[in-house]
Enzyme design. Sequence first.
Site, PDB file in Angstrom:
ATOM      1  N   CYS A  73       1.034  -1.151   0.229  1.00 41.12           N
ATOM      2  CA  CYS A  73       0.159   0.277  -0.071  1.00 41.12           C
ATOM      3  C   CYS A  73       0.915   1.524   0.173  1.00 41.12           C
ATOM      4  O   CYS A  73       1.639   1.058   0.770  1.00 41.12           O
ATOM      5  CB  CYS A  73      -1.194   0.028   1.261  1.00 41.12           C
ATOM      6  SG  CYS A  73      -1.218   1.534   1.305  1.00 41.12           S
ATOM      7  N   CYS A 159      -8.658   2.260  -0.958  1.00 41.43           N
ATOM      8  CA  CYS A 159      -7.799   1.418   0.407  1.00 41.43           C
ATOM      9  C   CYS A 159      -8.243   0.143   0.064  1.00 41.43           C
ATOM     10  O   CYS A 159      -9.499  -0.720  -0.967  1.00 41.43           O
ATOM     11  CB  CYS A 159      -8.613   1.900   1.730  1.00 41.43           C
ATOM     12  SG  CYS A 159      -8.657   0.970   3.024  1.00 41.43           S
ATOM     13  N   GLN A 281     -21.262  -6.159  11.730  1.00 42.53           N
ATOM     14  CA  GLN A 281     -20.249  -6.584  12.045  1.00 42.53           C
ATOM     15  C   GLN A 281     -19.402  -6.540  10.397  1.00 42.53           C
ATOM     16  O   GLN A 281     -19.369  -6.372   9.713  1.00 42.53           O
ATOM     17  CB  GLN A 281     -19.236  -8.009  12.220  1.00 42.53           C
ATOM     18  CG  GLN A 281     -19.761  -9.029  13.527  1.00 42.53           C
ATOM     19  CD  GLN A 281     -18.727  -7.963  13.911  1.00 42.53           C
ATOM     20  OE1 GLN A 281     -17.811  -7.270  13.673  1.00 42.53           O
ATOM     21  NE2 GLN A 281     -18.102  -8.967  15.725  1.00 42.53           N
ATOM     22  N   TYR A 310     -26.369  -6.497  23.511  1.00 37.45           N
ATOM     23  CA  TYR A 310     -26.298  -5.586  22.316  1.00 37.45           C
ATOM     24  C   TYR A 310     -26.467  -6.186  21.397  1.00 37.45           C
ATOM     25  O   TYR A 310     -25.607  -6.527  20.376  1.00 37.45           O
ATOM     26  CB  TYR A 310     -25.003  -5.688  22.846  1.00 37.45           C
ATOM     27  CG  TYR A 310     -24.509  -5.093  23.898  1.00 37.45           C
ATOM     28  CD1 TYR A 310     -24.442  -3.131  24.653  1.00 37.45           C
ATOM     29  CD2 TYR A 310     -24.015  -5.479  25.244  1.00 37.45           C
ATOM     30  CE1 TYR A 310     -23.788  -3.342  25.549  1.00 37.45           C
ATOM     31  CE2 TYR A 310     -23.925  -5.543  26.010  1.00 37.45           C
ATOM     32  CZ  TYR A 310     -23.601  -3.597  26.783  1.00 37.45           C
ATOM     33  OH  TYR A 310     -23.142  -3.470  27.810  1.00 37.45           O
ATOM     34  N   GLU A 331     -31.033  -3.990  22.494  1.00 40.46           N
ATOM     35  CA  GLU A 331     -30.755  -2.997  21.869  1.00 40.46           C
ATOM     36  C   GLU A 331     -31.092  -2.107  21.671  1.00 40.46           C
ATOM     37  O   GLU A 331     -32.445  -1.423  21.779  1.00 40.46           O
ATOM     38  CB  GLU A 331     -30.631  -3.401  20.392  1.00 40.46           C
ATOM     39  CG  GLU A 331     -30.343  -2.220  19.084  1.00 40.46           C
ATOM     40  CD  GLU A 331     -28.228  -2.041  19.696  1.00 40.46           C
ATOM     41  OE1 GLU A 331     -27.851  -0.766  19.584  1.00 40.46           O
ATOM     42  OE2 GLU A 331     -27.326  -2.933  19.600  1.00 40.46           O
ATOM     43  N   ASP A 379     -22.111  -9.418  23.641  1.00 43.00           N
ATOM     44  CA  ASP A 379     -21.248  -8.701  22.755  1.00 43.00           C
ATOM     45  C   ASP A 379     -21.410  -6.640  23.209  1.00 43.00           C
ATOM     46  O   ASP A 379     -21.783  -6.206  21.874  1.00 43.00           O
ATOM     47  CB  ASP A 379     -21.683  -8.702  21.221  1.00 43.00           C
ATOM     48  CG  ASP A 379     -20.829  -8.045  20.192  1.00 43.00           C
ATOM     49  OD1 ASP A 379     -19.821  -8.019  20.228  1.00 43.00           O
ATOM     50  OD2 ASP A 379     -21.765  -8.521  19.014  1.00 43.00           O
ATOM     51  N   CYS A 406     -14.278  -6.640  21.334  1.00 39.41           N
ATOM     52  CA  CYS A 406     -13.448  -5.966  20.733  1.00 39.41           C
ATOM     53  C   CYS A 406     -12.512  -5.709  21.053  1.00 39.41           C
ATOM     54  O   CYS A 406     -11.210  -4.833  20.308  1.00 39.41           O
ATOM     55  CB  CYS A 406     -14.426  -5.565  19.671  1.00 39.41           C
ATOM     56  SG  CYS A 406     -15.110  -3.889  20.422  1.00 39.41           S
TER      57      CYS A 406
END
Length: 448
Positions: A73, A159, A281, A310, A331, A379, A406
Site C-alpha cells: 500500500c 484503500c 460486523q 447488545y 439493543e 457483545d 473487540c
Amino acid sequence: MDIKKNDDIILDIENMTNEGSAVGHYDGIAVFVRGAVTGDRIVAHIIKTSKRYCIGIVKDIITKSPSRIESDCPVSAKCGGCSFREMTYDEELRFKKSRVEDAVKRIGHLDVPVNSVIGADRLDHYRNKAQYPVVINGGELTAGFYAYKSHRIIPCASCRLQAPEFEECLDAFSRWLKAADVTSYDESTGRGQLRHIYLRKTSLGEIMACAVINGSEVPMQQVLIDELCKIDGMRSVCVNFNTQNSNVILSADTEILWGSDTICDVLLGKKFEISPNSFYQVNHDQCEKLYKKAAEYAELSGSETLLDLYCGAGTIGLTMADSVKALYGIEIIPQAVKNAAKNAEINGITNAEFICGDANYGAEVLRKRGVKADVVILDPPRKGCSPDLLDTVCSIAPKRIVYVSCDSATLARDLEILSKKGYTAAEITPVDMFPRTPHIECVCKLYC
C-alpha cells in the site's frame, strides 16, 4: 545518555504495542516507532521525547526482521489504519494471540487457555463499511483516513481494505459536490456542509451510500442520486444530518433520499436487513467464523432460553434461533431493534423478541418478567460491560455466558469481575476480523 529530539539512534525492535507501534529500548527508555517490525534493527529518528518514553520514525533499516515484508500500500506508512502491512500474516497472528494472553494474565489476573487465532482467508477488500472524512479544496474532493493520532486526512480513495466499489462511490460524490458547490465541514469553526461519506456493501453486492451533512438539507440532491445510481449494486442513497460539535460520525437523524431504507446480507444462511445506524460486523467471512465459534460455546440443544445483549440488528442471536426454545435480544438503537424484528420475520423465526433499551435496562425488564436465561451472549462496545450490567447478568444466573469482545483489555477486566461472581472462563478463541490492523476480536466461553 539523554535522548534529544532529532537524535538518530540505533534501535532493536523487541515487540509491538496494542496500537500497532513497534517498541524498543535505548538506555532503558522505551522508544515507539511506527512501521517497524519485531526483530528489525533500525536507525530511528527521534521526533518527540519525554521522561518516560520517546517517539521516533524509521530513518533506515540496518537488519530486516525475518517477519518483515514489503508493504503493498503506497500510504500505509502515513495512514493510521494498517499497522501490519510490513509484517507477515503469520507473525501478525502470533502477536495478536500473545496480546490476548497478556491482557488476560496482566489485567484479568487469570489463567485462561487462549486458542490459536482463527485467521482470515482474505486479507484485502474485506471491509463492508467505510467512513471517509473529507476535505474539499477548490471543488476537489480529498477523502481518505486519518493519520495516526491526528485528524489530518491521508488521501486514500482506493484503500486495500475496502470494497473496490467504494472508489466509484467517491467519484460519484466528487462529481456531485463540484456541481453543487458543496463545502467541507471544518471542526475548528463548525462551518461547512459535508462531514463524512459513509458507505456499506453486503456480500450480495448491495450498496448503501450516505452523505453526512452539517445542516438540514442536501444541495442539489437529485444530482447526488443520479450520480450514485450509475453504480452497479446501488440500492440506497441517504443523508445523515449531523450538526453536533463532536467527533461522532452519525447522528440519529437519517433520511432516505432514494431506494430502500435497508440493504440485505446473508450470514450462515439467514437474511439480514441493515439500516444506516445498525451495528453490523465489517468482515462478512470472518463474522461467520466468529458466530460459529460462539454457537459452539453456547452448547445449545433446543431447550434453552437465549438472551442476546447488545444485539444490534439481531445477527448473532438469530443465527442461533433454530437451536433454542426462545430468543430475547436487547439493543439501545431503535432502528436496529426494528431491523432485528424484521430480520426475524423475513427468516420465519417466531421464537424471538427484541427489546429497545440499554443492555442493563433490558436485562432488568426480563428479570422482572421472570424470564430465566440459560445462556447469555454479551457483545458489548469497546468499553466493555458496566459493573451494574454484570451484576444483572449474574442475578439471572445463566448456565453459560458467551462473551464476544473487540477489546481484549476490557474483556480481561470483565472476566475477572465475573470470576469473582462464580463464573469460570473455560477458554478464549481470538478471531481476526481486521487483518493488517492492530484490532482483534475474541469469543470466550464461561460457565457457572
